[in-house]
Design an enzyme around this catalytic site. Sequence first.
Site, PDB file in Angstrom:
ATOM      1  N   HIS A   1       0.921  -1.235   0.028  1.00  0.00           N
ATOM      2  CA  HIS A   1       0.041  -0.039  -0.035  1.00  0.00           C
ATOM      3  C   HIS A   1       0.847   1.282  -0.041  1.00  0.00           C
ATOM      4  CE1 HIS A   1      -2.736   2.890   1.722  1.00  0.00           C
ATOM      5  NE2 HIS A   1      -3.713   2.102   1.443  1.00  0.00           N
TER       6      HIS A   1
ATOM      7  N   ASP B   1       2.938  -4.778   8.046  1.00  0.00           N
ATOM      8  CA  ASP B   1       2.051  -4.001   7.777  1.00  0.00           C
ATOM      9  C   ASP B   1       0.764  -4.939   7.992  1.00  0.00           C
ATOM     10  OD1 ASP B   1      -0.168  -2.695   7.066  1.00  0.00           O
ATOM     11  OD2 ASP B   1       0.628  -1.874   5.030  1.00  0.00           O
TER      12      ASP B   1
ATOM     13  N   GLN C   1      -4.626  -5.177   6.977  1.00  0.00           N
ATOM     14  CA  GLN C   1      -5.526  -6.130   6.438  1.00  0.00           C
ATOM     15  C   GLN C   1      -5.365  -7.561   6.896  1.00  0.00           C
ATOM     16  OE1 GLN C   1      -7.794  -5.199   4.496  1.00  0.00           O
ATOM     17  NE2 GLN C   1      -7.044  -3.106   3.975  1.00  0.00           N
TER      18      GLN C   1
ATOM     19  N   LYS D   1     -10.016  -0.613  10.858  1.00  0.00           N
ATOM     20  CA  LYS D   1     -10.310  -1.946   9.916  1.00  0.00           C
ATOM     21  C   LYS D   1     -10.686  -3.183  10.879  1.00  0.00           C
ATOM     22  CE  LYS D   1      -7.182  -0.305   6.367  1.00  0.00           C
ATOM     23  NZ  LYS D   1      -7.864   0.209   5.105  1.00  0.00           N
TER      24      LYS D   1
ATOM     25  N   CYS E   1      -4.818   2.438  -3.882  1.00  0.00           N
ATOM     26  CA  CYS E   1      -3.636   3.072  -3.074  1.00  0.00           C
ATOM     27  C   CYS E   1      -2.167   1.858  -3.198  1.00  0.00           C
ATOM     28  CB  CYS E   1      -3.771   3.106  -1.687  1.00  0.00           C
ATOM     29  SG  CYS E   1      -5.130   4.686  -1.484  1.00  0.00           S
TER      30      CYS E   1
END
Length: 405
Positions: free
Chosen positions: A122, A199, A202, A225, A363
Amino acid sequence: MDEILKLRNDFPILKQTIYKRNIVYFDNAATTQKPYSVINVMKEYYEKYNSNIHRGVHFLSDKMTEAYENTRIIIKKFINAKHSHEVIFTSGTTESINLVAYCFAEKYIKENDEIILTIMEHHSNIVPWQLVAQRKNAKIKVIPIDYSGNLLINELNNLITEKTKIIALTHISNVIGTINDIKKVIEIAHSNNIPVLIDGAQSIQHTKIDVQELDCDFFVFSGHKIYGPTGTGVLYGKEKWLDDFPPYKGGGDMIKSVTFENTIFNSLPLKFEAGTTNFNGIVALGTAINYLNKNNFNNIINYEEKLTNYLLMKIMELDFVKIIGLPEKRSSIVSFTLNNIHHYDAGMLLDKMDIAVRTGHHCAQPLIKSFGIDGTIRVSLAFYNTFEEIDYLCECLKKVKEYFN
Ligand code: PMP
């Protein structure tokens, strides 16, 4: 499964009709919806306990501080961190990555050093490192993927040199849903004495995370999220790194004492929480995580896997749909294009049929470009989605095709 289906009732927004029917919300990778418990706790704390944290001697401030610090313990347990002071509250994944990139570079990156990312990052795990590279005259190297969207981890051995200072990669691609074998990346990196940032924007809401088992150096995610409020996020970092980092922002709460000549900084975690944080949001983030804990997170994960397999199967039956990326291990994010129909037009039509999807580059322009396209339609599922909604999506995709033909 019935238990999971009942959870849908906890999300008021899903009961809403936008045009003709209950909204079908398939944009969960962008942000998730909030259960009543999260919405209510924010209202409750603003109504009963609102007061700035850490500095007060009065009842309200004590109460708010206790709830805020309790979230730190909830998150420590949720990700199995060794210490709760390794959990730093931020405004989200983006701020967490910027914090690590800035502080790490200040201390450890010099001219000609190298930072390794992957092509599926991202923008928020590219741009902060680019800023570092520009500031320090360092270089960025990129791990490629194959055409199915699997990360070519073995390439790491060719990319790593004695100048490699850090590897930063996403756990799950926000575009094609690939679940990266981060454990393997971490093992290779550590055998070369290189720290790794994961990261988890997600993955935190779809997989069980154990930062000690993974042995990652940093793990970051956003509250919004994982069914929590916007403006909340987490940076997990191993104590040895965070202790060693210079401060990121100066201000209240991150100090022990200040004179005009010198400042003595606070210890972890407050060293990185300058100024008034989104304390009410952080309390509600704790409530969101408790919601998952209370409702059997493992069952939720299993249900999401079934839902994803069903989505893939149904979409593959449509001969005018091309799925972008078919990785070996995937999460509940599926991107596709439609023959001769622009993703934006398709998204607009789906909206009119009460289906919320995301379209565009998500993104992640380098990844999208690597597939030779300029965007996709992305369906990203959460546990409150249903098999019927997927059937409805497929019906609507057929209508989109008919409309444009
Ligand atoms: N990384 C990934 C993989 C993401 O999907 C996102 C959000 N789409 C981010 C980082 C940025 O998260 P936020 O905007 O919440 O900071």
